[in-house]
Design a protein around this motif. Structure first.
Motif: not given
Length: 536
Positions: A358-360, A490-491, A500-501, A535-536
């Motif tokens: 969803n975030k992406v 990386k997540i 976190e990011s 960076v999301l």
């Protein structure tokens, strides 16, 4: 005057060989260039790096980039194999230089790549060189196999032993038992023979503080390799893997060489046979079948130790006797090395995957958010590039200044003002300073390569993100995992196990795959020309 640069390279194995040293290459080529009445303006040096591939040679990448910017007219090498050992790589490099109107010259092999005859001669010499190298490799492999058949050790590190020079032949090695390490090996075999499983055994010895040959904690796979290694009963096993550099673990040889060795055994044959029988019985148990998919495996990072998170599941029983399976991501260090390394730090797979997708997707389709990201990215690149370029120029000035210092000390020696010992001491100090500056220079060049100063165009990024969004929305689990591993660096998780990011990294390869462009290997596009991180 024609501006020439010198490219020099030595691999680790060649460092000490006469005629291959960097100084010898530079000195020989410089004299030849100056004899032709040309000007040497710079040197590009890759130290201790094999010529097998192009990717890891930072100075070669910098040379190709500078060639495109018309900074010189000719590239000189001592021998063709300094530029590339692979014939195909050599042709690609020379073709890229030709496109930039830069000539390629070899000090030891006389050909002119600007003419058809010269290119033919270069191809012939490169083919002969490649044939000679492959023949040497085959002969070396044959000799090592013969040594193994005679029970001799071909070198390498193994827990419980140390490679020592033979008294009869100082060029060969033999194995000697290291009692402290041998005790660890015996304990591993003993514990497994007493019924401990691989995971329980690994956790147990890590808690007790036992260490691997390299001083690290044991992983499950490392313990398994020890239990399966016949070296501990006095055998030599060789050629277990074939063509490791190309095939890796897929190159397993079903019939390796296993013979009696010249070294002492660490465990008894009875204990070995008991362990092999136990392992055989346990390995034939049917695996539990579960059709789960974990697209974020390896991308999620443990919030405690930073290791990659791996797939896991928990089976819970209902009151009616039925079972439900919950998917989790667990710390890989905990999974492979036990509680001595880390804790589980599990997160529910369904929840974290849904959040990431969803975030992406929300970031990709929101044009205003995406435009802000791109603008901030370009501003950051500008702020990063300028000081790096200034540092690089300063490093080049500093390195160039050391030549003047050397000349001054030589003049003092020639005038009898200082002794030979003083000269040697001063030159040694200067060489150390040059090496420090050179490493700093290469570090800056690598940062510049990864932070191209050209601004990222919003429309290009928008098209890229739209395609990526379509792939994520319509792909199955396996396709999602493939594309995520391609673009997600990386997540990161916070201490309370929340996202976190999400760090996305795009380069030429991921761009082509997302946009559906096929790579035929003929492109000479600089891989850093499209390279950025979000960076999301």
């Amino acid at each position: 005057m024609i501006r020439a640069v010198i490219y020099a390279r030595v691999s680790t194995a060649e460092q000490a060989e006469e005629g291959y040293s960097i100084d010898a290459q530079i000195d020989t080529v410089r004299k030849r260039i100056e004899l032709d009445g040309k000007q040497v303006i710079s040197n590009y040096i890759d130290r201790g790096i094999s010529g097998k591939s192009m990717e890891k040679r930072l100075q070669l990448q910098q040379l190709l980039k500078d060639a495109k910017e018309k900074k010189f007219d000719e590239v000189w090498v001592w021998k063709t194999n300094r530029l590339a050992r692979n014939h195909l790589d050599l042709l690609k490099i020379v073709e890229e230089l030709n496109k930039s109107n830069v000539n390629f010259k070899s000090c030891s092999e006389h050909f002119d790549t600007t003419t058809p005859q010269g290119r033919l001669m270069m191809n012939v010499l490169a083919s002969i060189g490649e044939f000679e190298r492959e023949t040497i490799v085959d002969n070396v492999k044959m000799g090592m196999k013969q040594r193994a058949r005679l029970g001799k050790w071909n070198g390498g590190q193994v827990l419980g032993y140390i490679s020592a020079k033979s008294n009869k032949d100082d060029t060969k090695t033999r194995l000697e038992v290291v009692e402290e390490e041998a005790f660890t090996v015996r304990e591993i075999f003993k514990l497994y023979s007493e019924g401990r499983g691989l995971k329980s055994l690994t956790n147990h010895i890590n808690k007790l503080g036992y260490k691997s040959k390299k001083g690290n904690m044991f992983s499950i796979n490392a313990v398994k390799e020890i239990l399966m290694n016949p070296i501990y009963i006095g055998k030599i096993r060789y050629n277990r893997r074939e063509n490791w550099s190309e095939k890796r673990r897929k190159g397993t040889n079903k019939n390796p060489i296993i013979v009696d060795g010249e070294h002492d055994a660490i465990i008894t044959m009875d204990l070995w046979e008991k362990v092999q029988k136990l392992y055989s019985q346990r390995s034939h148990k049917p695996n539990r079948v579960y059709s789960g998919s974990y697209p974020l495996t390896g991308l999620l990072k443990c919030p405690a130790c930073g290791s990659s998170m791996v797939a896991g599941r928990v089976k819970k029983k209902h009151k009616d006797g039925s079972y439900v399976i919950h998917r989790y991501y667990h710390c890989g260090a905990w999974r492979n090395k036990g509680t001595a390394a880390c804790r589980s730090n599990g997160v529910k797979a369904d929840e974290v995957e849904q959040f990431v997708f969803n975030k992406v997707q929300s970031s990709l389709v929101n044009e205003s958010v995406l435009r802000d990201i791109v603008n901030n990215l370009n501003e950051k690149r500008k702020r990063t590039i300028k000081p790096l370029e200034e540092q690089l120029q300063q490093m080049e000035r500093d390195i160039g200044g050391y030549d003047n210092k050397k000349n001054k000390w030589f003049e003092l020696f020639e005038d009898g003002m200082i002794t030979k010992e003083d000269l040697s001491k001063r030159l040694g100090s200067i060489s150390e300073d040059i090496e420090t500056k050179r490493k700093h220079k290469e570090s800056i060049q690598e940062k510049l390569r990864l932070n191209n100063s050209d601004p990222i165009e919003f429309q290009v990024v928008k098209n890229l993100m739209n395609n990526l969004n379509d792939i994520i929305r319509n792909a199955n689990h396996d396709q999602k995992k493939t594309i995520l591993n391609l673009v997600v660096d990386k997540i990161l998780l916070s201490k309370d196990r929340k996202i976190e990011s999400i760090i996305l990294h795009f380069d030429g390869k991921s761009k082509n795959q997302i946009l559906g462009k096929k790579e035929d290997g003929s492109s000479t596009e600089d891989p850093s020309s499209f390279n950025f991180t979000l960076v999301l």
